[in-house]
Design a protein around this motif. Structure first.
Motif, PDB file in Angstrom:
ATOM      1  N   ALA A  40       0.844  -1.188   0.000  1.00  0.00           N
ATOM      2  CA  ALA A  40       0.000   0.000   0.000  1.00  0.00           C
ATOM      3  C   ALA A  40       0.882   1.243   0.000  1.00  0.00           C
ATOM      4  CB  ALA A  40      -0.905  -0.013   1.220  1.00  0.00           C
ATOM      5  N   PRO A  41       0.339   2.370  -0.430  1.00  0.00           N
ATOM      6  CA  PRO A  41       1.130   3.602  -0.460  1.00  0.00           C
ATOM      7  C   PRO A  41       1.751   3.908   0.899  1.00  0.00           C
ATOM      8  CG  PRO A  41      -0.934   3.914  -1.627  1.00  0.00           C
ATOM      9  CD  PRO A  41      -1.015   2.575  -0.981  1.00  0.00           C
ATOM     10  N   GLY A  42       3.056   4.080   0.924  1.00  0.00           N
ATOM     11  CA  GLY A  42       3.751   4.432   2.149  1.00  0.00           C
ATOM     12  C   GLY A  42       3.915   3.306   3.152  1.00  0.00           C
ATOM     13  N   GLN A  43       3.546   2.093   2.757  1.00  0.00           N
ATOM     14  CA  GLN A  43       3.614   0.954   3.667  1.00  0.00           C
ATOM     15  C   GLN A  43       4.616  -0.093   3.166  1.00  0.00           C
ATOM     16  OE1 GLN A  43       1.705   1.008   6.559  1.00  0.00           O
ATOM     17  NE2 GLN A  43       1.164   3.074   5.857  1.00  0.00           N
ATOM     18  N   GLY A  44       4.891  -1.074   3.996  1.00  0.00           N
ATOM     19  CA  GLY A  44       5.763  -2.162   3.609  1.00  0.00           C
ATOM     20  C   GLY A  44       4.990  -3.245   2.875  1.00  0.00           C
ATOM     21  N   LEU A  45       5.707  -4.289   2.485  1.00  0.00           N
ATOM     22  CA  LEU A  45       5.082  -5.413   1.809  1.00  0.00           C
ATOM     23  C   LEU A  45       4.199  -6.198   2.779  1.00  0.00           C
ATOM     24  CD1 LEU A  45       8.057  -6.756  -0.326  1.00  0.00           C
ATOM     25  CD2 LEU A  45       5.957  -5.727  -1.210  1.00  0.00           C
ATOM     26  N   GLU A  46       3.055  -6.624   2.286  1.00  0.00           N
ATOM     27  CA  GLU A  46       2.103  -7.390   3.086  1.00  0.00           C
ATOM     28  C   GLU A  46       1.736  -8.656   2.318  1.00  0.00           C
ATOM     29  OE1 GLU A  46      -2.438  -6.878   4.908  1.00  0.00           O
ATOM     30  OE2 GLU A  46      -1.832  -5.759   3.130  1.00  0.00           O
ATOM     31  N   TRP A  47       1.861  -9.798   3.001  1.00  0.00           N
ATOM     32  CA  TRP A  47       1.446 -11.042   2.381  1.00  0.00           C
ATOM     33  C   TRP A  47      -0.069 -11.051   2.242  1.00  0.00           C
ATOM     34  CZ3 TRP A  47      -1.421 -14.820   5.215  1.00  0.00           C
ATOM     35  CH2 TRP A  47      -1.727 -15.977   4.464  1.00  0.00           C
ATOM     36  N   VAL A  48      -0.568 -11.474   1.089  1.00  0.00           N
ATOM     37  CA  VAL A  48      -1.998 -11.483   0.816  1.00  0.00           C
ATOM     38  C   VAL A  48      -2.547 -12.900   0.713  1.00  0.00           C
ATOM     39  CG1 VAL A  48      -3.783 -10.843  -0.865  1.00  0.00           C
ATOM     40  CG2 VAL A  48      -1.902  -9.265  -0.371  1.00  0.00           C
ATOM     41  N   SER A  49      -1.843 -13.746  -0.049  1.00  0.00           N
ATOM     42  CA  SER A  49      -2.376 -15.077  -0.322  1.00  0.00           C
ATOM     43  C   SER A  49      -1.239 -16.005  -0.710  1.00  0.00           C
ATOM     44  CB  SER A  49      -3.388 -15.004  -1.465  1.00  0.00           C
ATOM     45  OG  SER A  49      -3.909 -16.277  -1.762  1.00  0.00           O
ATOM     46  N   LYS A  50      -1.473 -17.307  -0.496  1.00  0.00           N
ATOM     47  CA  LYS A  50      -0.505 -18.292  -0.941  1.00  0.00           C
ATOM     48  C   LYS A  50      -1.211 -19.551  -1.392  1.00  0.00           C
ATOM     49  CE  LYS A  50       0.590 -19.665   3.823  1.00  0.00           C
ATOM     50  NZ  LYS A  50       1.688 -19.685   4.843  1.00  0.00           N
ATOM     51  N   ILE A  51      -0.519 -20.308  -2.243  1.00  0.00           N
ATOM     52  CA  ILE A  51      -1.122 -21.505  -2.818  1.00  0.00           C
ATOM     53  C   ILE A  51      -0.068 -22.586  -2.900  1.00  0.00           C
ATOM     54  CG2 ILE A  51      -0.686 -20.659  -5.184  1.00  0.00           C
ATOM     55  CD1 ILE A  51      -3.375 -22.014  -5.989  1.00  0.00           C
ATOM     56  N   THR A  52      -0.471 -23.811  -2.598  1.00  0.00           N
ATOM     57  CA  THR A  52       0.460 -24.930  -2.628  1.00  0.00           C
ATOM     58  C   THR A  52       0.860 -25.269  -4.063  1.00  0.00           C
ATOM     59  OG1 THR A  52      -1.456 -26.418  -2.567  1.00  0.00           O
ATOM     60  CG2 THR A  52      -0.365 -25.923  -0.472  1.00  0.00           C
ATOM     61  N   PRO A  53       1.944 -26.035  -4.245  1.00  0.00           N
ATOM     62  CA  PRO A  53       2.410 -26.333  -5.611  1.00  0.00           C
ATOM     63  C   PRO A  53       1.346 -26.951  -6.520  1.00  0.00           C
ATOM     64  CG  PRO A  53       4.144 -26.850  -4.061  1.00  0.00           C
ATOM     65  CD  PRO A  53       2.937 -26.475  -3.239  1.00  0.00           C
ATOM     66  N   ASN A  54       0.503 -27.823  -5.983  1.00  0.00           N
ATOM     67  CA  ASN A  54      -0.510 -28.439  -6.849  1.00  0.00           C
ATOM     68  C   ASN A  54      -1.835 -27.689  -6.843  1.00  0.00           C
ATOM     69  OD1 ASN A  54      -1.682 -29.039  -4.398  1.00  0.00           O
ATOM     70  ND2 ASN A  54      -1.686 -31.255  -4.660  1.00  0.00           N
ATOM     71  N   GLY A  55      -1.869 -26.564  -6.132  1.00  0.00           N
ATOM     72  CA  GLY A  55      -3.081 -25.754  -6.089  1.00  0.00           C
ATOM     73  C   GLY A  55      -4.166 -26.285  -5.188  1.00  0.00           C
ATOM     74  N   GLY A  56      -3.870 -27.342  -4.458  1.00  0.00           N
ATOM     75  CA  GLY A  56      -4.898 -27.978  -3.661  1.00  0.00           C
ATOM     76  C   GLY A  56      -5.276 -27.242  -2.396  1.00  0.00           C
ATOM     77  N   SER A  57      -4.394 -26.406  -1.907  1.00  0.00           N
ATOM     78  CA  SER A  57      -4.678 -25.641  -0.693  1.00  0.00           C
ATOM     79  C   SER A  57      -4.325 -24.183  -0.911  1.00  0.00           C
ATOM     80  CB  SER A  57      -3.884 -26.194   0.487  1.00  0.00           C
ATOM     81  OG  SER A  57      -4.280 -27.507   0.806  1.00  0.00           O
ATOM     82  N   THR A  58      -5.154 -23.327  -0.357  1.00  0.00           N
ATOM     83  CA  THR A  58      -4.948 -21.889  -0.481  1.00  0.00           C
ATOM     84  C   THR A  58      -5.122 -21.238   0.883  1.00  0.00           C
ATOM     85  OG1 THR A  58      -7.287 -21.549  -1.050  1.00  0.00           O
ATOM     86  CG2 THR A  58      -5.735 -21.834  -2.871  1.00  0.00           C
ATOM     87  N   PHE A  59      -4.466 -20.118   1.057  1.00  0.00           N
ATOM     88  CA  PHE A  59      -4.473 -19.412   2.333  1.00  0.00           C
ATOM     89  C   PHE A  59      -4.537 -17.912   2.057  1.00  0.00           C
ATOM     90  CE2 PHE A  59      -3.322 -23.243   4.625  1.00  0.00           C
ATOM     91  CZ  PHE A  59      -2.648 -23.975   3.654  1.00  0.00           C
ATOM     92  N   TYR A  60      -5.174 -17.193   2.983  1.00  0.00           N
ATOM     93  CA  TYR A  60      -5.379 -15.763   2.806  1.00  0.00           C
ATOM     94  C   TYR A  60      -5.151 -15.017   4.101  1.00  0.00           C
ATOM     95  CZ  TYR A  60      -7.779 -17.647  -1.256  1.00  0.00           C
ATOM     96  OH  TYR A  60      -8.071 -18.335  -2.402  1.00  0.00           O
TER      97      TYR A  60
END
Length: 115
Positions: A40-60
């Motif tokens: 975001a403007p003026g902010q640091g990096l923020e993790w938003v989402s991740k996905i496993t190699p086979n796409g079977g699991s996702t996290f937010y």
């Protein structure tokens, strides 16, 4: 070497939707967890989402849970982020990354949520 290129950003009104894409090359995409991070403007990096190699699991991260959906197509070396119900606080530059902290990422795509 690892190359990541994001696309799909733009200006959208609150409540609107966007679909971001990430084109990956230079590594065995199908073997890697993949991440979306944002700044975001003026902010640091923020993790938003991740996905496993086979796409079977996702996290937010909590602030986007239920509004964003991450997916990937390993045959095309592509990752996607479907964003719905966008809010002004979602404004920022979005990056795809092979690291949760965004250490290796593409040039980013700007998302602006504003009326």
């Amino acid at each position: 070497q690892v190359q990541l290129v994001e696309s799909g950003g733009g200006l959208v009104q609150p409540g609107g939707s966007l679909r971001l894409s990430c084109a990956a090359s230079g590594f065995s995409f199908e073997d890697f967890w993949m991440f979306w991070v944002r700044q975001a403007p003026g902010q640091g990096l923020e993790w938003v989402s991740k996905i496993t190699p086979n796409g079977g699991s996702t996290f937010y991260t909590a602030s986007v849970e239920g509004r964003f959906t991450v997916s990937r197509d390993n045959a095309k070396n592509m990752m996607y982020l479907q964003m719905q119900g966008l809010k002004s606080e979602d404004t920022g530059v979005y990056y795809c990354s092979t690291y949760e902290n965004g250490a290796v990422r593409g040039p980013g795509t700007q998302v602006t949520v504003s009326s």
